[in-house]
Scaffold this motif. Structure first.
Motif, PDB file in Angstrom:
ATOM      1  N   ILE A 200      76.358 -22.788  -9.291  1.00 22.08           N
ATOM      2  CA  ILE A 200      75.265 -23.570  -9.886  1.00 22.08           C
ATOM      3  C   ILE A 200      75.169 -23.309 -11.388  1.00 22.08           C
ATOM      4  CG2 ILE A 200      72.738 -23.813  -9.969  1.00 22.08           C
ATOM      5  CD1 ILE A 200      72.791 -23.323  -6.864  1.00 22.08           C
TER       6      ILE A 200
ATOM      7  N   GLU B  82      67.712 -23.413  -5.543  1.00 21.02           N
ATOM      8  CA  GLU B  82      68.692 -24.060  -6.420  1.00 21.02           C
ATOM      9  C   GLU B  82      68.037 -24.780  -7.591  1.00 21.02           C
ATOM     10  OE1 GLU B  82      71.764 -26.253  -4.401  1.00 21.02           O
ATOM     11  OE2 GLU B  82      71.675 -24.944  -2.639  1.00 21.02           O
TER      12      GLU B  82
ATOM     13  N   LYS C 157      77.386 -19.198  -4.482  1.00 20.66           N
ATOM     14  CA  LYS C 157      76.490 -20.338  -4.726  1.00 20.66           C
ATOM     15  C   LYS C 157      75.777 -20.181  -6.072  1.00 20.66           C
ATOM     16  CE  LYS C 157      73.808 -22.566  -1.619  1.00 20.66           C
ATOM     17  NZ  LYS C 157      72.691 -22.874  -0.700  1.00 20.66           N
TER      18      LYS C 157
END
Length: 295
Positions: free
Chosen positions: A65, A24, A61
């Protein structure tokens, strides 16, 4: 429909940890690295983003982000393609809900559909969402080629806004431009060696994998072309070649991930079963990165 995509959209890598999970922090870093280089939009979850190796949760995801970090500064186009129409509709609706500005929908693969089946597939997806959809033609990977006549038919749909062509065949790009020139429809090069030629022919931009590492050079091709500085645009186009020459050293996107890792952002390893670059290939990539670092 929102907006008509144009300019340079990096085909974003999906940074991974050594444990094969989404990195991430590195994904956020990559997003800012590209926006700071004045790219015109972001293209996530394409071939170089390893969409075909990620599960639905991972895709969501990644999109979440990038959309959050971009914070509306530039458009975000997200890959939501797959094989079954129902699966693509479900993911496309989810990406719209997350705030994606546009969707890239690859042609169905594994069992090549007929042109009629592909057109029906796209029309059903387009009906299910309200954001712009980009068709994505990459016959070397899908075994299926979207014909220019089919693209012309789909360009009539309100929210089918353009096509990314990664066939590597410039004649094909020319046909797409010719068949849709009377529509509000963007033809993008998906092959980085054809960016300038596509713009000169009347195309709107490019989805460029090389922009992960060299966003300044790639965006300069568009800027120089826009300003009529064709010699400079041609020089910038040529400047991508040493990086492009390394793409074939390993399975996509292992060589590019290693190059970006050494140059700018910790992209990490590819998703298994693709292996990390090593040996002679790694040495060639290191030499290539050193060439750009010395400039």
């Amino acid at each position: 429909m929102g907006f008509t995509p144009k300019g340079i959209y990096p085909a974003m890598l999906t940074p991974m940890t050594d444990q094969q999970t989404i990195n991430e922090a590195a994904l956020k870093q990559l997003t800012h690295h590209l926006i700071d280089a004045n790219v015109h939009g972001l293209f996530a979850l394409g071939t170089n983003g390893e969409f075909h190796l990620l599960n639905k949760e991972e895709k969501i995801k990644v999109a979440e982000i990038i959309i959050k970090e971009t914070a509306g500064r530039i458009p975000v186009m997200v890959g939501s393609g797959g094989n079954s129409t129902a699966e693509v509709i479900e993911l496309s609706m989810e990406m719209e809900r997350l705030g994606a500005d546009a969707l890239s929908v690859i042609t169905p693969f594994f069992i090549p559909p007929t042109q009629e089946e592909a057109a029906e597939h796209y029309k059903k997806v387009a009906e299910a969402v309200s954001i712009p959809i980009f068709l994505y033609n990459i016959p070397s990977k899908t075994g299926f080629h979207l014909e220019a006549e089919t693209v012309a038919e789909l360009a009539k749909e309100d929210n089918i806004a353009g096509i990314k062509d990664s066939s590597g065949n410039f004649e094909n790009i020319k046909q797409y431009i010719q068949e849709t020139k009377d529509k509000d429809f963007s033809v993008f090069a998906g092959t980085d060696s054809l960016i300038l030629k596509t713009l000169q022919e009347g195309g709107a931009g490019a989805v460029a994998a090389t922009a992960n590492m060299l966003p300044d050079i790639v965006t300069s091709i568009y800027r120089y072309w826009e300003n009529g500085e064709i010699e400079k645009a041609e020089a910038a186009q040529q400047e991508l070649q040493p990086l492009r020459d390394t793409f074939g050293l390993a399975t996509i996107p292992a060589a590019l991930k290693k190059a970006v890792e050494l140059f700018a952002v910790p992209a990490g390893p590819p998703k298994a079963p693709v292996k990390e670059l090593n040996g002679d290939g790694l040495r060639q990539v290191e030499k290539m990165v050193a060439y750009y670092q010395s400039k």
